[in-house]
Design an enzyme around this catalytic site. Structure first.
Site, PDB file in Angstrom:
ATOM      1  N   SER A  74       0.771  -1.173   0.041  1.00  0.00           N
ATOM      2  CA  SER A  74       0.121  -0.064  -0.017  1.00  0.00           C
ATOM      3  C   SER A  74       1.034   1.259  -0.212  1.00  0.00           C
ATOM      4  CB  SER A  74      -0.770  -0.045   1.048  1.00  0.00           C
ATOM      5  OG  SER A  74      -2.102   0.892   1.041  1.00  0.00           O
ATOM      6  N   GLU A 199       0.628   7.302 -10.513  1.00  0.00           N
ATOM      7  CA  GLU A 199      -0.973   7.434 -10.396  1.00  0.00           C
ATOM      8  C   GLU A 199      -1.344   8.855 -10.070  1.00  0.00           C
ATOM      9  OE1 GLU A 199      -3.337   5.118 -10.782  1.00  0.00           O
ATOM     10  OE2 GLU A 199      -5.290   5.965  -9.474  1.00  0.00           O
ATOM     11  N   LYS A 229      -8.114  10.069 -16.068  1.00  0.00           N
ATOM     12  CA  LYS A 229      -7.758   9.900 -14.790  1.00  0.00           C
ATOM     13  C   LYS A 229      -8.190  11.100 -13.974  1.00  0.00           C
ATOM     14  CE  LYS A 229      -5.463   9.224 -10.943  1.00  0.00           C
ATOM     15  NZ  LYS A 229      -5.323  10.063  -9.764  1.00  0.00           N
ATOM     16  N   ASP A 233     -11.404  10.605 -11.381  1.00  0.00           N
ATOM     17  CA  ASP A 233     -10.789  10.147 -10.267  1.00  0.00           C
ATOM     18  C   ASP A 233     -10.809  11.235  -9.192  1.00  0.00           C
ATOM     19  OD1 ASP A 233      -8.747   9.577  -8.250  1.00  0.00           O
ATOM     20  OD2 ASP A 233      -8.084   7.892  -9.159  1.00  0.00           O
ATOM     21  N   CYS A 238     -13.350  11.850  -5.680  1.00  0.00           N
ATOM     22  CA  CYS A 238     -13.253  12.639  -4.176  1.00  0.00           C
ATOM     23  C   CYS A 238     -14.743  13.255  -4.127  1.00  0.00           C
ATOM     24  CB  CYS A 238     -12.168  13.713  -4.359  1.00  0.00           C
ATOM     25  SG  CYS A 238     -10.600  13.057  -4.251  1.00  0.00           S
ATOM     26  N   HIS A 344      -2.251  14.095  -1.143  1.00  0.00           N
ATOM     27  CA  HIS A 344      -1.637  12.664  -0.736  1.00  0.00           C
ATOM     28  C   HIS A 344      -0.718  12.458   0.243  1.00  0.00           C
ATOM     29  CE1 HIS A 344       0.154   8.888  -2.547  1.00  0.00           C
ATOM     30  NE2 HIS A 344       1.143   9.288  -2.063  1.00  0.00           N
ATOM     31  N   HIS A 397     -11.944   5.759  -3.161  1.00  0.00           N
ATOM     32  CA  HIS A 397     -12.972   5.895  -4.427  1.00  0.00           C
ATOM     33  C   HIS A 397     -13.620   4.446  -4.570  1.00  0.00           C
ATOM     34  CE1 HIS A 397     -11.070   9.510  -4.364  1.00  0.00           C
ATOM     35  NE2 HIS A 397     -10.546   9.539  -5.819  1.00  0.00           N
ATOM     36  N   SER A 405      -9.230   5.043 -14.066  1.00  0.00           N
ATOM     37  CA  SER A 405      -7.769   5.226 -13.635  1.00  0.00           C
ATOM     38  C   SER A 405      -6.808   3.906 -13.735  1.00  0.00           C
ATOM     39  CB  SER A 405      -7.845   5.539 -11.981  1.00  0.00           C
ATOM     40  OG  SER A 405      -8.392   6.646 -11.811  1.00  0.00           O
TER      41      SER A 405
HETATM   42  P1  NAI Z   1      -4.040  20.408  -8.476  1.00  0.00           P
HETATM   43  O1  NAI Z   1      -2.843  20.635  -8.853  1.00  0.00           O
HETATM   44  O2  NAI Z   1      -5.144  20.171  -9.676  1.00  0.00           O
HETATM   45  O3  NAI Z   1      -5.010  21.284  -7.308  1.00  0.00           O
HETATM   46  C1  NAI Z   1      -4.145  21.526  -6.287  1.00  0.00           C
HETATM   47  C2  NAI Z   1      -4.514  22.993  -6.006  1.00  0.00           C
HETATM   48  O4  NAI Z   1      -4.265  23.475  -4.625  1.00  0.00           O
HETATM   49  C3  NAI Z   1      -4.011  23.764  -7.046  1.00  0.00           C
HETATM   50  O5  NAI Z   1      -5.243  24.653  -7.670  1.00  0.00           O
HETATM   51  C4  NAI Z   1      -3.162  24.816  -6.306  1.00  0.00           C
HETATM   52  O6  NAI Z   1      -3.186  26.092  -6.939  1.00  0.00           O
HETATM   53  C5  NAI Z   1      -3.789  24.880  -4.818  1.00  0.00           C
HETATM   54  N1  NAI Z   1      -2.964  25.297  -4.021  1.00  0.00           N
HETATM   55  C6  NAI Z   1      -1.638  25.016  -3.619  1.00  0.00           C
HETATM   56  N2  NAI Z   1      -1.181  25.690  -2.464  1.00  0.00           N
HETATM   57  C7  NAI Z   1      -1.980  26.125  -2.030  1.00  0.00           C
HETATM   58  C8  NAI Z   1      -2.150  26.791  -0.939  1.00  0.00           C
HETATM   59  N3  NAI Z   1      -1.174  27.174  -0.096  1.00  0.00           N
HETATM   60  N4  NAI Z   1      -3.449  27.270  -0.313  1.00  0.00           N
HETATM   61  C9  NAI Z   1      -4.500  27.110  -1.172  1.00  0.00           C
HETATM   62  N5  NAI Z   1      -4.434  26.434  -2.364  1.00  0.00           N
HETATM   63  C10 NAI Z   1      -3.327  26.000  -2.764  1.00  0.00           C
HETATM   64  O7  NAI Z   1      -3.852  18.763  -7.565  1.00  0.00           O
HETATM   65  P2  NAI Z   1      -5.106  17.632  -7.516  1.00  0.00           P
HETATM   66  O8  NAI Z   1      -5.049  16.873  -8.798  1.00  0.00           O
HETATM   67  O9  NAI Z   1      -6.485  18.248  -7.127  1.00  0.00           O
HETATM   68  O10 NAI Z   1      -4.434  16.822  -6.513  1.00  0.00           O
HETATM   69  C11 NAI Z   1      -4.260  17.502  -5.042  1.00  0.00           C
HETATM   70  C12 NAI Z   1      -3.918  16.465  -4.330  1.00  0.00           C
HETATM   71  O11 NAI Z   1      -4.803  15.402  -3.974  1.00  0.00           O
HETATM   72  C13 NAI Z   1      -2.355  15.722  -4.746  1.00  0.00           C
HETATM   73  O12 NAI Z   1      -1.523  15.463  -3.538  1.00  0.00           O
HETATM   74  C14 NAI Z   1      -2.781  14.458  -5.044  1.00  0.00           C
HETATM   75  O13 NAI Z   1      -1.968  13.710  -5.091  1.00  0.00           O
HETATM   76  C15 NAI Z   1      -3.971  14.065  -4.384  1.00  0.00           C
HETATM   77  N6  NAI Z   1      -5.103  13.149  -4.621  1.00  0.00           N
HETATM   78  C16 NAI Z   1      -5.697  12.417  -3.753  1.00  0.00           C
HETATM   79  C17 NAI Z   1      -6.653  11.716  -4.050  1.00  0.00           C
HETATM   80  C18 NAI Z   1      -7.412  11.049  -2.905  1.00  0.00           C
HETATM   81  O14 NAI Z   1      -8.461   9.763  -3.157  1.00  0.00           O
HETATM   82  N7  NAI Z   1      -7.252  11.169  -1.705  1.00  0.00           N
HETATM   83  C19 NAI Z   1      -7.158  11.496  -5.247  1.00  0.00           C
HETATM   84  C20 NAI Z   1      -6.419  12.125  -6.513  1.00  0.00           C
HETATM   85  C21 NAI Z   1      -5.590  12.964  -6.113  1.00  0.00           C
END
Ligand code: NAI
Length: 476
Positions: A74, A199, A229, A233, A238, A344, A397, A405
């Site tokens: 994991s 991923e 993806k 996803d 979310c 993440h 999810h 994905s």
């Molecule tokens: P993204 O890059 O599309 O969105 C992140 C957003 O946060 C951006 O718009 C950015 O401008 C903003 N941001 C950055 N610093 C900030 C701050 N200090 N204050 C406010 N906003 C800020 O990334 P995405 O795809 O939305 O992924 C976000 C996180 O979620 C990543 O770590 C990703 O790996 C993770 N993730 C988690 C999933 C889950 O199931 N828990 C599923 C998919 C992604």
């Protein structure tokens, strides 16, 4: 077979849920059928580091059906579903007494030391060799191999400094131990890897940084940025699982509450939409003017965390950045405010800083739900110790979105493994026709009827009747 999971007697329960999930994962099942004869992953030794859930079990068994030899961990200490792990180890033809499936090293509630031990185990085949492919989520497996090879070349593993997070010290200890056991192992492993498919946003970010610095050791496919993806996803996944996490952890009524979503990227958009759907008044924080404007036009108040920290009931960080919610923020929150992260890594919330607040007292309400009492008497509820709450407090999810994905993952593995010469070291996204193929595989299950272009229409907009339908720069 070597493996380490919580309890093999859970395998039958896991198998029943896997059977239900298969029906909800048409992309993966169609991919199995398409490649049943050809077995394009024959000879692939895939090490996977991705949340060991029921959906992942269907992915693992798809890779095996395509011919791969697989070992799995994991990518988070709380995200394993123990019945899924047990079912994968037992396999379709085995029994708990005679497991015949895939070696998995994962259980819910690992310590960080155990987590990195598991990663090391899955990277070591019993004959002493390493994988020739990695399937990663967040980049931890890729990191271990790269850092191991780097320190072998340097001749020593550095000591952690006082400023390093605790986990970094554990990673360095793992490398020191494994290099002492078998010098040269990581250099050999890195050289044997034909590619990695990544991923998530955070892992992809690490890959581009390594490529830019010239330290990337093997080619990588950025699965996250397949449209099927990240726009599904991250967003719709979310949208489903953020509420699931909140409900299973706290069961607090969301309607009428003030919820703050930090970040309005793909994950933030899904979370904000879901919280609004439950009747919460949602406030967004952003640093990017484009995403901030999107949030405003979607009808959300956009402001800074400092402005609303004292009035909100629920906080969800979605930024992939660090130190978003600090100990000072948490000290200023309402009594029993819920603090959670769905990004993440756990560093979006300053958990180390929270633990250091003088006089703070932590009470575990139940696993993955902790109440922290400040000296002034007010408390906050922190979910999954700041780790991704949808997988820590709920089951992540649902299958249908993960089918999108994971079909990308399987296609990406086939691409890198079978067309190695077409992918020199670098980071790639899958070509658009494959992205469209993944979407196509999911239409029938939803009763979607596509309109077909006429030849004339196709010529008029400058595409082929069979696609791709959009230029690469199109943003969906
Ligand atoms: P993204 O890059 O599309 O969105 C992140 C957003 O946060 C951006 O718009 C950015 O401008 C903003 N941001 C950055 N610093 C900030 C701050 N200090 N204050 C406010 N906003 C800020 O990334 P995405 O795809 O939305 O992924 C976000 C996180 O979620 C990543 O770590 C990703 O790996 C993770 N993730 C988690 C999933 C889950 O199931 N828990 C599923 C998919 C992604």
């Amino acid at each position: 077979m070597d493996y380490k999971v919580a309890d093999l007697s859970l395998a039958e329960f896991g198998r029943r849920e896997i059977r239900l999930a298969e029906h909800e994962m048409p992309g993966l099942m169609a991919t199995r059928a398409e490649y049943a004869e050809a077995k394009p992953l024959r000879g692939a030794k895939i090490m996977g580091s991705l949340h060991m859930t029921i959906q992942t079990a269907v992915l693992i068994e798809t890779l095996v059906e395509l011919g791969a030899d697989v070992r799995w961990v994991s990518c988070n200490i709380f995200s394993t579903q123990d019945h899924a792990a047990a079912a994968v180890v037992v396999g379709q033809d085995g029994t708990p007494e005679d497991p015949k499936g895939v070696p998995v090293f994962a259980w819910k509630g690992e310590t960080l030391e155990e987590y990195w031990w598991c990663t090391d185990q899955a990277l070591a085949w019993p004959d002493g060799s390493g994988p020739n492919m990695i399937l990663d989520d967040g980049g931890d497996a890729t990191l271990l191999v790269h850092k191991g090879a780097e320190y072998e070349k340097a001749g020593a593993v550095p000591a952690a400094t006082a400023d390093d997070p605790e986990e970094w010290g554990i990673i360095l200890d793992t490398l020191r131990r494994t290099i002492a056991e078998r010098p040269g192992r990581w250099t050999e492993t890195a050289a044997g890897i034909m590619g990695v498919t990544e991923e998530t946003t955070t892992g992809v970010h690490r890959l581009y940084e390594m490529a830019k610095a010239g330290t990337l050791a093997f080619p990588a496919i950025n699965v996250n940025d397949s449209v099927t993806k990240s726009k599904f996803d991250n967003k719709y996944g979310c949208r489903h699982s953020v509420i699931d996490g909140l409900n299973r952890a706290t069961d607090v009524l969301i309607g009428g509450k003030v919820a703050v979503v930090c970040g309005y990227g793909d994950v933030g958009k899904g979370c904000a939409d879901a919280l609004r759907g439950q009747g919460a008044r949602v406030i967004v924080t952003e640093i990017d003017p484009i995403c901030a404007l999107q949030a405003a036009m979607d009808g959300f108040q956009v402001t800074t965390l400092e402005d609303v920290v004292g009035i909100a009931d629920i906080f969800v960080t979605t930024t992939g950045n660090f130190n978003i919610i600090t100990a000072d923020h948490m000290a200023a929150m309402k009594h029993q405010a819920i603090v959670s992260n769905i990004g993440h890594f756990d560093n979006e919330i300053d958990m180390a800083g929270l633990a250091k607040v003088p006089g703070i007292v932590k009470t575990e309400i139940k696993p993955q739900v902790a109440e922290w009492r400040f000296p002034d008497g007010h408390t906050i509820l922190v979910l999954a110790e700041g780790r991704l709450m949808n997988l820590g407090c709920a089951t992540g999810h649902p299958s249908f979105v993960m089918s999108n994905s994971f079909t990308n993952q399987v296609i990406a593995q086939i691409e890198l493994f079978t067309k190695t010469e077409e992918y020199p070291v670098g980071v790639y996204v899958l070509p658009k026709h494959l992205d469209e193929k993944v979407a196509r595989l999911h239409l029938d299950a939803l009763g979607v009827k596509l309109t077909e272009l006429t030849k004339e229409q196709a010529a008029y907009i400058g595409v082929h009747v069979e696609g791709p339908y959009k230029p690469d720069h199109y943003r969906y």
